[in-house]
Design a protein around this motif. Structure first.
Motif, PDB file in Angstrom:
ATOM      1  N   THR A 173       0.768  -1.191  -0.120  1.00  0.00           N
ATOM      2  CA  THR A 173       0.061  -0.057   0.045  1.00  0.00           C
ATOM      3  C   THR A 173       0.795   1.435  -0.059  1.00  0.00           C
ATOM      4  O   THR A 173       1.935   1.335   0.759  1.00  0.00           O
ATOM      5  CB  THR A 173      -0.908   0.176   1.172  1.00  0.00           C
ATOM      6  OG1 THR A 173      -1.666   1.242   1.224  1.00  0.00           O
ATOM      7  CG2 THR A 173      -0.327  -0.107   2.503  1.00  0.00           C
ATOM      8  N   ARG A 218      -0.028   3.901   0.879  1.00  0.00           N
ATOM      9  CA  ARG A 218      -0.609   5.153   2.023  1.00  0.00           C
ATOM     10  C   ARG A 218       0.536   5.412   3.069  1.00  0.00           C
ATOM     11  O   ARG A 218       1.495   4.473   3.386  1.00  0.00           O
ATOM     12  CB  ARG A 218      -1.574   4.398   2.643  1.00  0.00           C
ATOM     13  CG  ARG A 218      -2.993   4.152   1.995  1.00  0.00           C
ATOM     14  CD  ARG A 218      -4.069   3.352   2.672  1.00  0.00           C
ATOM     15  NE  ARG A 218      -5.064   3.298   1.611  1.00  0.00           N
ATOM     16  CZ  ARG A 218      -6.360   3.376   1.819  1.00  0.00           C
ATOM     17  NH1 ARG A 218      -6.899   3.603   3.241  1.00  0.00           N
ATOM     18  NH2 ARG A 218      -7.346   3.371   1.040  1.00  0.00           N
ATOM     19  N   LEU A 242       1.674   6.098   6.295  1.00  0.00           N
ATOM     20  CA  LEU A 242       1.380   5.457   7.905  1.00  0.00           C
ATOM     21  C   LEU A 242       2.287   6.137   8.837  1.00  0.00           C
ATOM     22  O   LEU A 242       3.532   6.131   8.649  1.00  0.00           O
ATOM     23  CB  LEU A 242       1.574   3.954   7.890  1.00  0.00           C
ATOM     24  CG  LEU A 242       0.882   3.172   6.712  1.00  0.00           C
ATOM     25  CD1 LEU A 242       1.030   1.741   7.044  1.00  0.00           C
ATOM     26  CD2 LEU A 242      -0.696   3.379   6.846  1.00  0.00           C
ATOM     27  N   TRP A 252      -0.650  -4.092   3.508  1.00  0.00           N
ATOM     28  CA  TRP A 252      -1.851  -4.250   4.397  1.00  0.00           C
ATOM     29  C   TRP A 252      -2.396  -5.593   4.171  1.00  0.00           C
ATOM     30  O   TRP A 252      -1.987  -6.247   2.745  1.00  0.00           O
ATOM     31  CB  TRP A 252      -2.798  -3.086   4.122  1.00  0.00           C
ATOM     32  CG  TRP A 252      -3.308  -2.919   2.633  1.00  0.00           C
ATOM     33  CD1 TRP A 252      -3.378  -3.734   1.603  1.00  0.00           C
ATOM     34  CD2 TRP A 252      -4.522  -2.280   2.154  1.00  0.00           C
ATOM     35  NE1 TRP A 252      -4.323  -3.176   0.815  1.00  0.00           N
ATOM     36  CE2 TRP A 252      -4.790  -2.235   1.211  1.00  0.00           C
ATOM     37  CE3 TRP A 252      -4.998  -1.080   3.360  1.00  0.00           C
ATOM     38  CZ2 TRP A 252      -5.872  -1.672   0.459  1.00  0.00           C
ATOM     39  CZ3 TRP A 252      -6.066  -0.437   2.200  1.00  0.00           C
ATOM     40  CH2 TRP A 252      -6.467  -0.368   0.996  1.00  0.00           C
ATOM     41  N   PRO A 297      -8.488  -3.197   7.399  1.00  0.00           N
ATOM     42  CA  PRO A 297      -7.032  -3.199   7.237  1.00  0.00           C
ATOM     43  C   PRO A 297      -6.045  -3.450   8.378  1.00  0.00           C
ATOM     44  O   PRO A 297      -6.180  -2.794   9.420  1.00  0.00           O
ATOM     45  CB  PRO A 297      -6.643  -2.150   6.172  1.00  0.00           C
ATOM     46  CG  PRO A 297      -7.968  -1.722   5.498  1.00  0.00           C
ATOM     47  CD  PRO A 297      -9.075  -1.823   6.938  1.00  0.00           C
ATOM     48  N   THR A 298      -5.177  -4.470   8.300  1.00  0.00           N
ATOM     49  CA  THR A 298      -4.143  -4.484   9.292  1.00  0.00           C
ATOM     50  C   THR A 298      -2.894  -4.066   8.525  1.00  0.00           C
ATOM     51  O   THR A 298      -2.599  -4.504   7.384  1.00  0.00           O
ATOM     52  CB  THR A 298      -3.878  -5.792   9.933  1.00  0.00           C
ATOM     53  OG1 THR A 298      -5.273  -6.277  10.606  1.00  0.00           O
ATOM     54  CG2 THR A 298      -2.734  -5.925  11.005  1.00  0.00           C
ATOM     55  N   TYR A 299      -2.115  -3.157   9.050  1.00  0.00           N
ATOM     56  CA  TYR A 299      -0.801  -2.348   8.255  1.00  0.00           C
ATOM     57  C   TYR A 299       0.343  -3.024   8.805  1.00  0.00           C
ATOM     58  O   TYR A 299       0.324  -3.344  10.083  1.00  0.00           O
ATOM     59  CB  TYR A 299      -0.701  -1.100   8.335  1.00  0.00           C
ATOM     60  CG  TYR A 299      -1.919  -0.409   7.675  1.00  0.00           C
ATOM     61  CD1 TYR A 299      -1.976  -0.016   6.368  1.00  0.00           C
ATOM     62  CD2 TYR A 299      -3.215   0.109   8.395  1.00  0.00           C
ATOM     63  CE1 TYR A 299      -2.986   0.336   5.595  1.00  0.00           C
ATOM     64  CE2 TYR A 299      -4.135   0.297   7.705  1.00  0.00           C
ATOM     65  CZ  TYR A 299      -4.206   0.760   6.461  1.00  0.00           C
ATOM     66  OH  TYR A 299      -5.164   1.383   5.619  1.00  0.00           O
ATOM     67  N   TYR A 300       1.528  -3.419   7.872  1.00  0.00           N
ATOM     68  CA  TYR A 300       2.588  -3.960   8.347  1.00  0.00           C
ATOM     69  C   TYR A 300       3.685  -2.908   7.891  1.00  0.00           C
ATOM     70  O   TYR A 300       3.857  -2.979   6.723  1.00  0.00           O
ATOM     71  CB  TYR A 300       2.862  -5.394   7.827  1.00  0.00           C
ATOM     72  CG  TYR A 300       1.962  -6.344   8.623  1.00  0.00           C
ATOM     73  CD1 TYR A 300       2.198  -6.924   9.618  1.00  0.00           C
ATOM     74  CD2 TYR A 300       0.650  -6.554   7.942  1.00  0.00           C
ATOM     75  CE1 TYR A 300       1.700  -7.766  10.296  1.00  0.00           C
ATOM     76  CE2 TYR A 300      -0.008  -7.506   8.764  1.00  0.00           C
ATOM     77  CZ  TYR A 300       0.375  -7.910   9.806  1.00  0.00           C
ATOM     78  OH  TYR A 300      -0.582  -8.915  10.754  1.00  0.00           O
ATOM     79  N   SER A 332       3.802  -4.673  12.914  1.00  0.00           N
ATOM     80  CA  SER A 332       2.124  -3.844  13.005  1.00  0.00           C
ATOM     81  C   SER A 332       1.952  -3.634  14.689  1.00  0.00           C
ATOM     82  O   SER A 332       2.485  -4.187  15.465  1.00  0.00           O
ATOM     83  CB  SER A 332       1.250  -5.200  12.482  1.00  0.00           C
ATOM     84  OG  SER A 332      -0.133  -4.645  12.532  1.00  0.00           O
ATOM     85  N   VAL A 356      -3.508   7.193   9.040  1.00  0.00           N
ATOM     86  CA  VAL A 356      -3.243   6.743   7.635  1.00  0.00           C
ATOM     87  C   VAL A 356      -3.496   7.856   6.847  1.00  0.00           C
ATOM     88  O   VAL A 356      -4.894   8.793   6.932  1.00  0.00           O
ATOM     89  CB  VAL A 356      -4.242   5.554   7.310  1.00  0.00           C
ATOM     90  CG1 VAL A 356      -4.152   5.425   5.999  1.00  0.00           C
ATOM     91  CG2 VAL A 356      -4.405   4.276   8.098  1.00  0.00           C
ATOM     92  N   GLY A 412      -6.676  -4.339  13.641  1.00  0.00           N
ATOM     93  CA  GLY A 412      -6.962  -3.692  12.380  1.00  0.00           C
ATOM     94  C   GLY A 412      -7.068  -1.873  12.683  1.00  0.00           C
ATOM     95  O   GLY A 412      -7.556  -1.731  13.670  1.00  0.00           O
ATOM     96  N   TRP A 413      -7.070  -1.262  11.838  1.00  0.00           N
ATOM     97  CA  TRP A 413      -7.257   0.188  12.000  1.00  0.00           C
ATOM     98  C   TRP A 413      -8.151   0.686  11.049  1.00  0.00           C
ATOM     99  O   TRP A 413      -8.525   0.161   9.905  1.00  0.00           O
ATOM    100  CB  TRP A 413      -5.811   0.796  11.091  1.00  0.00           C
ATOM    101  CG  TRP A 413      -4.572   0.631  12.147  1.00  0.00           C
ATOM    102  CD1 TRP A 413      -4.275  -0.074  12.983  1.00  0.00           C
ATOM    103  CD2 TRP A 413      -3.418   1.395  11.681  1.00  0.00           C
ATOM    104  NE1 TRP A 413      -3.170  -0.150  13.375  1.00  0.00           N
ATOM    105  CE2 TRP A 413      -2.451   0.805  12.576  1.00  0.00           C
ATOM    106  CE3 TRP A 413      -2.891   2.180  10.753  1.00  0.00           C
ATOM    107  CZ2 TRP A 413      -1.068   1.291  12.530  1.00  0.00           C
ATOM    108  CZ3 TRP A 413      -1.513   2.907  10.778  1.00  0.00           C
ATOM    109  CH2 TRP A 413      -0.863   2.477  11.825  1.00  0.00           C
TER     110      TRP A 413
END
Length: 169
Positions: free
Chosen positions: A21, A23, A25, A42, A50-53, A125, A135, A150-151
């Motif tokens: 992604t 995006r 963060l 994500w 979504p869970t972001y890494y 994460s 985000v 998740g966010w």
């Protein structure tokens, strides 16, 4: 910036989708940036926001490996991390003194993920709290409950898993 298209977690796939992604963060504690990237992944999974890494290089504050672990049927064994949050922070240097409150097991990674998730090896994460997560400049809300990470942003539409009555979805 044009408005983002709505994201309905009920349309997300199962098994989950891992993708890059672009995006922006950020994770902040008392307005001090402790993680910052535009080079993340994500994970999109049915009924979850979504869970972001984030890549390890984006983490600006020291983390300490915890003895806690968990298991995800899709990604494998998760390693958890602790961080010491200073009572007052004005720069990232304030995180390096080891003084403050230790926050345990609110950050995780996969040191040896399953084949489909190898790209997030050692990526990190964050649960959306006690720090602030952003985000593209928008302050996120945590996924309901205290199990999933998740966010939730304003583009998420519909109910997500984690709150009362959603166990077993």
């Amino acid at each position: 910036m044009p408005p983002k298209a709505p994201l309905n977690p009920f349309t997300f796939p199962r098994p989950p989708l891992l993708e890059r992604t672009p995006r922006h963060l950020q994770v902040k504690w008392q307005d001090v940036v402790i993680a910052d990237t535009k080079d993340a992944f994500w994970v999109l999974e049915t009924t979850h926001p979504p869970t972001y890494y984030l890549p390890p290089s984006s983490i600006l504050a020291p983390l300490a490996k915890s003895s806690h672990s968990s298991f995800c049927e899709w990604k494998g064994k998760a390693t958890y991390w602790d961080i010491i949050l200073p009572k007052k922070a004005s720069s990232v240097e304030d995180f390096k003194g080891g003084k403050g409150d230790k926050v345990r097991n609110r950050i995780w990674s996969y040191e040896d993920p399953t084949d489909g998730f190898k790209p997030i090896k050692d990526y990190v994460s964050f649960y959306a709290g006690p720090w602030d997560c952003y985000v593209d400049g928008e302050l996120v809300k945590p996924q309901p409950g205290d199990f999933y990470g998740g966010w939730v942003t304003s583009e998420i539409v519909g109910q997500v898993k984690g709150g009362p009555g959603t166990w077993g979805w």
